[in-house]
Design an enzyme around this catalytic site. Structure first.
Site, PDB file in Angstrom:
ATOM      1  N   ASP A 196       0.837  -1.199   0.000  1.00 38.80           N
ATOM      2  CA  ASP A 196       0.000   0.000   0.000  1.00 38.80           C
ATOM      3  C   ASP A 196       0.875   1.253   0.000  1.00 38.80           C
ATOM      4  O   ASP A 196       1.989   1.233  -0.527  1.00 38.80           O
ATOM      5  CB  ASP A 196      -0.951  -0.017   1.210  1.00 38.80           C
ATOM      6  CG  ASP A 196      -2.305   0.578   0.883  1.00 38.80           C
ATOM      7  OD1 ASP A 196      -2.398   1.814   0.766  1.00 38.80           O
ATOM      8  OD2 ASP A 196      -3.273  -0.187   0.739  1.00 38.80           O
ATOM      9  N   HIS A 230      -3.596   6.238   3.328  1.00 38.82           N
ATOM     10  CA  HIS A 230      -4.341   5.100   2.790  1.00 38.82           C
ATOM     11  C   HIS A 230      -3.898   3.788   3.426  1.00 38.82           C
ATOM     12  O   HIS A 230      -4.721   3.002   3.909  1.00 38.82           O
ATOM     13  CB  HIS A 230      -4.157   5.052   1.270  1.00 38.82           C
ATOM     14  CG  HIS A 230      -5.039   4.073   0.573  1.00 38.82           C
ATOM     15  ND1 HIS A 230      -4.651   2.784   0.292  1.00 38.82           N
ATOM     16  CD2 HIS A 230      -6.300   4.192   0.100  1.00 38.82           C
ATOM     17  CE1 HIS A 230      -5.638   2.153  -0.328  1.00 38.82           C
ATOM     18  NE2 HIS A 230      -6.648   2.977  -0.458  1.00 38.82           N
ATOM     19  N   SER A 383     -11.135  -0.354  -1.005  1.00 40.73           N
ATOM     20  CA  SER A 383      -9.826  -0.468  -0.347  1.00 40.73           C
ATOM     21  C   SER A 383      -9.969  -0.849   1.115  1.00 40.73           C
ATOM     22  O   SER A 383      -9.116  -1.550   1.672  1.00 40.73           O
ATOM     23  CB  SER A 383      -9.078   0.863  -0.429  1.00 40.73           C
ATOM     24  OG  SER A 383      -8.675   1.138  -1.742  1.00 40.73           O
TER      25      SER A 383
END
Length: 735
Positions: A196, A230, A383
């Site tokens: 990620d 994220h 996600s």
């Protein structure tokens, strides 16, 4: 046709044939025939923009060049490719040469060079080094596995408001009573690789391993490794500890292996992702989670996924935020569990990718996650659904680590609650309680590693807990105490400021229709980077790092109050003030191009966030960035000013573990505790100045290390701390 015209055309054809023959017969000399136009480009190969995001495209060597992945049939052929073509710079020096071990290379090629290599008998294939993104909107496809489950009517357990201490998403997948359950014996830890944007250290997530593969980030600070938030959000849903920091993950009894592949625009080339997959295979992880996607198939990515599958790894990926556009890759591959997103009503979101490749769904709309320095963020997307499935998979696998990945995948599928169409819900909503309750039965009936077309356990028709009000508001960013709320756009500015001191180089960018050239220097001329060059921005003991941190925040506070960046020195005497003022002065030079670069950086890397796009070059923006820079300096202290029995922990020579968070981990625990205190002060209302006592660690005591000049700097900075005493012990951690 006139004879003259025929002659001209004939000559042209002969020239083309001769050129083609020359290049085919002298493939190794193609680069020598380059037309030499590379000097027209900026130093990072883009016409504008300095950091990541867009696909690099250059002019030279007979036309525009792009990055391509080339797979050869032999090691010798690979060496020839590497010798004769320019390697792309999409992976930094932290790589483990996994591409090379698999006879792959990412190189810059023109159209002519690509055509030549495609016909080379020593080359297996040539494909563009395409970009994967954390979110996109285009079609995909490819999985052939057909589900045999039948849809049933949804049974709801409707809740007016979530009053439980467990987050609504955890309750919906029935993991609130199963997570971290010890069952009277030691829990076997599962190794989960999270590919990620990185994971910020200190957010109560057990990071067994962390590395950045993003170019120019070999020495990126461990605490602010995640450039966008994220990856931290993804990891927190999976494995955050049950404490007072952020949210509680579904399964903290896992070891997280973090590979930062997505850059600050949440993008990565396939080559970087593939490098990370092979590195994860080498680490013998059990599960790989990938919360990003690509709209077109990639042979290189498919081979890496197959290699992970053959290594016994369960691969889980976000289906994509493409709606009816189809499931993205790698989720679309048959060897990958594709996960879609549902909302608080248990219904698949419009943006969640649809298609026969969808295998499972999990909550992904307005989910609370752990964010920047222990804060909480509310975000959405497939996600966020994928790591929840990975967490449940780890719960299943913990019961017996000897079972196969196919066993775990099969139980996930069969225990899921299917109350919608299979092209939207796949096998249904993941259900931790149902999977674990039927584990023994499934294990008795499970015969081999083949996928089953017939249910081995009873179909899951249990009620789904849904909510009228989850208490989660889009874009909110709160302190973990729930007592404060910071504006959504502010988090991007503080985060950008926290990473800013590690940047250097010449940044060519366009802002507001005007092109700027902001040079932050290289080597000894760096304006912000480098602990010895700019100790005040990196917690280096050569300066009073306590005063430096406070002074940076005072500049921000003074600017926000309408004063100048230099005015802070009038009320706060610091010997390094002039150097800090001079570096901040560069942000104002030539129509504030430095501040505009940071804004450009924020907007480019948060294209889908309305608040970030609306951010202006305001006084509050400048305050947020400077507080972020102070945050960087404060936490760097624990890497750059730590010593053991008078011997400093260095980057090279002697103790070389300055930036290794696993070496004397208490350093980073103390650093993050101080970082949270700074953030609480930043968010305080009414606003308050940061003071020396805000930089004290719990108990004013360190274990396993000591901070150079810490007590003296504290006393010199604040007269109220004239009698301040700091102690330390070496009960563990020394070499």
């Amino acid at each position: 046709m006139k004879k003259g015209e025929m002659l001209k055309r004939g000559c042209a054809v002969l020239v083309i044939v001769a050129m083609f023959g020359y290049y085919c017969l002298n493939g190794g000399d193609v680069r020598a025939a380059a037309n030499g136009t590379e000097g027209m480009l900026s130093e990072d190969g883009e016409a504008q923009g300095a950091d990541g995001g867009t696909k690099k495209e250059q002019t030279g060597n007979g036309g525009k060049t792009k990055d391509y992945i080339v797979k050869t049939r032999s090691e010798k052929s690979l060496l020839e490719i590497r010798d004769n073509y320019s390697l792309s710079d999409e992976i930094n020096e932290n790589k483990k040469d996994m591409l090379e071990e698999n006879q792959l290379a990412s190189v810059e090629l023109s159209g002519l060079e690509t055509a030549i290599l495609e016909k080379d008998e020593n080359v297996v294939y040539v494909e563009e080094d395409a970009i994967v993104e954390a979110s996109a909107a285009s079609p995909a496809g490819g999985k052939t596995y057909i589900k045999e489950k039948k849809q049933h009517k949804m049974q709801k357990n409707r809740q007016k408001k979530n009053k439980s201490s467990a987050e609504w998403n955890v309750r919906m997948i029935k993991a609130d009573k199963r997570a971290n359950k010890k069952e009277g014996k030691p829990v076997q830890r599962i190794k989960v690789a999270v590919l990620d944007s990185g994971i910020d250290w200190g957010n109560d997530i057990n990071l067994a391993y962390q590395i950045s593969l993003v170019p120019n980030e070999e020495e990126m600070t461990q605490i602010f490794m995640d450039g966008t938030g994220h990856g931290t959000s993804v990891a927190s849903l999976l494995a955050a500890e049950d404490d007072d920091i952020g949210v509680t993950g579904i399964n903290s009894n896992v070891d997280i292996y973090s590979y930062r592949v997505l850059d600050d625009a949440n993008q990565a080339p396939v080559s970087r992702v593939v490098e990370a997959i092979y590195m994860a295979i080498e680490k013998k992880v059990n599960i790989i989670n990938m919360s990003f996607g690509l709209n077109t198939d990639s042979e290189t990515l498919r081979e890496a996924v197959q290699a992970a599958k053959e290594a016994g790894i369960l691969i889980i990926a976000a289906a994509g935020n493409t709606g009816d556009g189809g499931v993205q890759y790698p989720a679309a591959y048959e060897d990958v569990v594709a996960v879609g997103a549902v909302n608080k009503d248990g219904l698949v979101e419009d943006y969640s990718a649809k298609g026969e490749e969808v295998e499972l769904v999990a909550p992904g709309e307005l989910v609370r996650t752990t964010g920047f320095v222990g804060t909480e963020e509310v975000t959405s997307g497939t996600s966020l659904a994928a790591p929840q499935v990975a967490a449940v998979a780890a719960l299943i696998w913990q019961k017996d680590t000897k079972v196969s990945a196919d066993f775990v995948r099969g139980l996930l599928d069969e225990s899921a609650n299917l109350y919608g169409r299979t092209d939207e819900y796949g096998n249904g909503l993941v259900d931790a309680d149902y999977a674990l309750s039927h584990y023994d039965e499934y294990k008795r009936k499970y015969k081999d590693n083949s996928r089953k077309t017939k249910q081995l356990i009873a179909e899951n028709r249990s009620g789904v807990t849904t909510f009228e009000d989850t208490g989660c508001i889009e874009g909110s960013w709160s302190q973990s105490s729930h007592e404060q709320l910071v504006g959504d756009s502010s988090k991007f500015c503080v985060r950008a400021g926290a990473r800013f001191p590690d940047l250097s180089g010449n940044k060519i960018f366009t802002y507001g229709g005007t092109q700027y050239n902001y040079n932050m220097g290289m080597g000894k001329d760096r304006v912000f980077a480098g602990m010895e060059v700019n100790p005040w921005w990196h917690g280096y003991f050569a300066t009073n790092y306590i005063k430096a941190v406070i002074y940076a925040t005072r500049m921000g506070d003074t600017i926000d109050a309408g004063g100048s960046y230099a005015a802070a020195s009038n009320s706060f005497n610091y010997t390094g003030a002039n150097s800090m003022i001079e570096s901040v002065r560069t942000l104002y030079a030539a129509s504030e191009k430095g501040w505009k670069y940071i804004l450009y950086y924020i907007k480019k890397n948060n294209k889908n966030n309305a608040s970030a796009q609306k951010q202006t070059n305001s006084k509050g923006f400048k305050r947020a960035v400077l507080w972020g820079m102070a945050l960087h300096s404060a936490t760097d202290t624990y890497a750059h000013s730590a010593q053991i029995k008078g011997k400093r922990i260095k980057h090279t020579g002697g103790y070389t573990d300055a930036d290794d968070k696993t070496y004397i981990g208490t350093r980073y625990q103390d650093a993050t505790a101080v970082a949270r205190k700074i953030m609480n002060k930043y968010a305080a209302k009414p606003r308050q100045h940061l003071v020396a006592s805000d930089l004290t660690m719990p108990g004013n005591h360190t274990i396993g290390y000591e901070l150079i000049s810490y007590q003296d700097y504290m006393r010199y900075t604040d007269t109220s701390m004239a009698n301040y005493t700091y102690t330390y012990s070496y009960s563990y951690g020394s070499k």
